[in-house]
Design a protein around this motif. Structure first.
Motif, PDB file in Angstrom:
ATOM      1  N   ILE A   1     -37.893  75.499  33.712  1.00  0.00           N
ATOM      2  CA  ILE A   1     -37.907  74.488  34.260  1.00  0.00           C
ATOM      3  C   ILE A   1     -38.512  73.244  34.164  1.00  0.00           C
ATOM      4  O   ILE A   1     -39.525  73.339  33.546  1.00  0.00           O
ATOM      5  N   THR A   2     -37.631  72.159  34.184  1.00  0.00           N
ATOM      6  CA  THR A   2     -38.458  70.840  33.936  1.00  0.00           C
ATOM      7  C   THR A   2     -39.400  70.192  34.764  1.00  0.00           C
ATOM      8  O   THR A   2     -39.357  70.242  36.008  1.00  0.00           O
ATOM      9  N   SER A   3     -40.593  69.887  34.043  1.00  0.00           N
ATOM     10  CA  SER A   3     -41.701  69.275  34.954  1.00  0.00           C
ATOM     11  C   SER A   3     -41.792  67.670  34.317  1.00  0.00           C
ATOM     12  O   SER A   3     -41.602  67.447  33.288  1.00  0.00           O
ATOM     13  N   LEU A   4     -42.540  67.159  35.254  1.00  0.00           N
ATOM     14  CA  LEU A   4     -42.930  65.690  34.936  1.00  0.00           C
ATOM     15  C   LEU A   4     -44.317  65.702  34.968  1.00  0.00           C
ATOM     16  O   LEU A   4     -44.988  66.509  35.725  1.00  0.00           O
ATOM     17  N   ARG A   5     -45.104  64.875  34.403  1.00  0.00           N
ATOM     18  CA  ARG A   5     -46.477  64.353  34.613  1.00  0.00           C
ATOM     19  C   ARG A   5     -47.040  63.521  35.007  1.00  0.00           C
ATOM     20  O   ARG A   5     -46.389  62.301  34.810  1.00  0.00           O
ATOM     21  N   THR A   6     -48.023  63.433  36.104  1.00  0.00           N
ATOM     22  CA  THR A   6     -48.438  62.508  36.659  1.00  0.00           C
ATOM     23  C   THR A   6     -49.385  61.755  35.521  1.00  0.00           C
ATOM     24  O   THR A   6     -49.659  62.422  34.522  1.00  0.00           O
ATOM     25  N   PRO A   7     -49.789  60.657  35.876  1.00  0.00           N
ATOM     26  CA  PRO A   7     -51.001  60.154  35.198  1.00  0.00           C
ATOM     27  C   PRO A   7     -52.223  60.782  34.752  1.00  0.00           C
ATOM     28  O   PRO A   7     -52.847  60.844  33.710  1.00  0.00           O
ATOM     29  N   GLY A   8     -52.534  61.575  35.801  1.00  0.00           N
ATOM     30  CA  GLY A   8     -53.613  62.398  35.869  1.00  0.00           C
ATOM     31  C   GLY A   8     -53.536  63.773  35.020  1.00  0.00           C
ATOM     32  O   GLY A   8     -54.292  64.659  34.908  1.00  0.00           O
ATOM     33  N   GLY A   9     -52.141  63.840  34.583  1.00  0.00           N
ATOM     34  CA  GLY A   9     -51.924  65.092  33.758  1.00  0.00           C
ATOM     35  C   GLY A   9     -51.314  66.352  34.643  1.00  0.00           C
ATOM     36  O   GLY A   9     -51.143  67.348  34.124  1.00  0.00           O
ATOM     37  N   HIS A  10     -51.092  66.352  36.035  1.00  0.00           N
ATOM     38  CA  HIS A  10     -50.722  67.292  36.780  1.00  0.00           C
ATOM     39  C   HIS A  10     -49.139  67.378  36.623  1.00  0.00           C
ATOM     40  O   HIS A  10     -48.577  66.330  36.339  1.00  0.00           O
ATOM     41  N   ARG A  11     -48.478  68.618  36.574  1.00  0.00           N
ATOM     42  CA  ARG A  11     -47.198  68.828  36.579  1.00  0.00           C
ATOM     43  C   ARG A  11     -46.722  68.659  37.941  1.00  0.00           C
ATOM     44  O   ARG A  11     -47.212  69.168  39.210  1.00  0.00           O
ATOM     45  N   ARG A  12     -45.173  67.876  37.964  1.00  0.00           N
ATOM     46  CA  ARG A  12     -44.502  67.756  39.225  1.00  0.00           C
ATOM     47  C   ARG A  12     -43.287  68.434  38.859  1.00  0.00           C
ATOM     48  O   ARG A  12     -42.868  68.214  37.855  1.00  0.00           O
ATOM     49  N   TYR A  13     -42.439  68.756  39.753  1.00  0.00           N
ATOM     50  CA  TYR A  13     -41.192  69.394  39.657  1.00  0.00           C
ATOM     51  C   TYR A  13     -40.207  68.622  40.803  1.00  0.00           C
ATOM     52  O   TYR A  13     -40.378  68.465  41.880  1.00  0.00           O
ATOM     53  N   ARG A  14     -38.900  68.138  40.133  1.00  0.00           N
ATOM     54  CA  ARG A  14     -37.937  67.614  40.834  1.00  0.00           C
ATOM     55  C   ARG A  14     -37.462  68.723  41.920  1.00  0.00           C
ATOM     56  O   ARG A  14     -37.050  69.951  41.659  1.00  0.00           O
ATOM     57  N   GLU A  15     -37.187  68.287  43.218  1.00  0.00           N
ATOM     58  CA  GLU A  15     -36.736  69.339  44.042  1.00  0.00           C
ATOM     59  C   GLU A  15     -35.557  69.878  43.704  1.00  0.00           C
ATOM     60  O   GLU A  15     -35.049  71.051  44.018  1.00  0.00           O
ATOM     61  N   SER A  16     -34.608  69.137  43.174  1.00  0.00           N
ATOM     62  CA  SER A  16     -33.371  69.604  42.951  1.00  0.00           C
ATOM     63  C   SER A  16     -33.292  70.674  41.898  1.00  0.00           C
ATOM     64  O   SER A  16     -32.513  71.523  41.776  1.00  0.00           O
ATOM     65  N   SER A  17     -34.180  70.523  40.701  1.00  0.00           N
ATOM     66  CA  SER A  17     -34.296  71.608  39.715  1.00  0.00           C
ATOM     67  C   SER A  17     -34.702  72.873  40.436  1.00  0.00           C
ATOM     68  O   SER A  17     -34.242  73.858  40.048  1.00  0.00           O
ATOM     69  N   VAL A  18     -35.607  72.561  41.252  1.00  0.00           N
ATOM     70  CA  VAL A  18     -36.217  73.792  41.983  1.00  0.00           C
ATOM     71  C   VAL A  18     -35.146  74.683  42.846  1.00  0.00           C
ATOM     72  O   VAL A  18     -35.115  75.938  42.664  1.00  0.00           O
ATOM     73  N   GLN A  19     -34.428  73.656  43.744  1.00  0.00           N
ATOM     74  CA  GLN A  19     -33.452  74.237  44.300  1.00  0.00           C
ATOM     75  C   GLN A  19     -32.301  75.181  43.665  1.00  0.00           C
ATOM     76  O   GLN A  19     -31.942  76.105  43.962  1.00  0.00           O
ATOM     77  N   ALA A  20     -31.943  74.435  42.418  1.00  0.00           N
ATOM     78  CA  ALA A  20     -30.949  75.075  41.545  1.00  0.00           C
ATOM     79  C   ALA A  20     -31.515  76.438  40.994  1.00  0.00           C
ATOM     80  O   ALA A  20     -30.692  77.540  41.032  1.00  0.00           O
TER      81      ALA A  20
END
Length: 63
Positions: A34-53
């Motif tokens: 699953i693809t994740s994005l990083r916040t400026p603080g280094g935390h991972r975030r996941y797009r809802e569309s990717s999670v739903q898929a």
């Protein structure tokens, strides 16, 4: 809704949807499941569309 307006989920929120530990979600991201994005603080975030898929067993949108 474009990708910049899309809701981003935390590892904990994704873990709740899949009924797994948040560390499992982090391992999935590290493995490329699953693809994740990083916040400026280094935390991972996941797009809802990717999670739903992934929940539906489909490839990620745009992948």
């Amino acid at each position: 809704m474009n990708q910049t307006d899309e809701r981003l989920l935390t590892s904990g929120e994704v873990a709740t949807l899949f009924r797994v530990d948040p560390k499992t979600v982090t391992r999935w991201a590290a493995a490329g499941r699953i693809t994740s994005l990083r916040t400026p603080g280094g935390h991972r975030r996941y797009r809802e569309s990717s999670v739903q898929a992934l929940l539906r067993g489909e490839p990620e949108p745009g992948a």
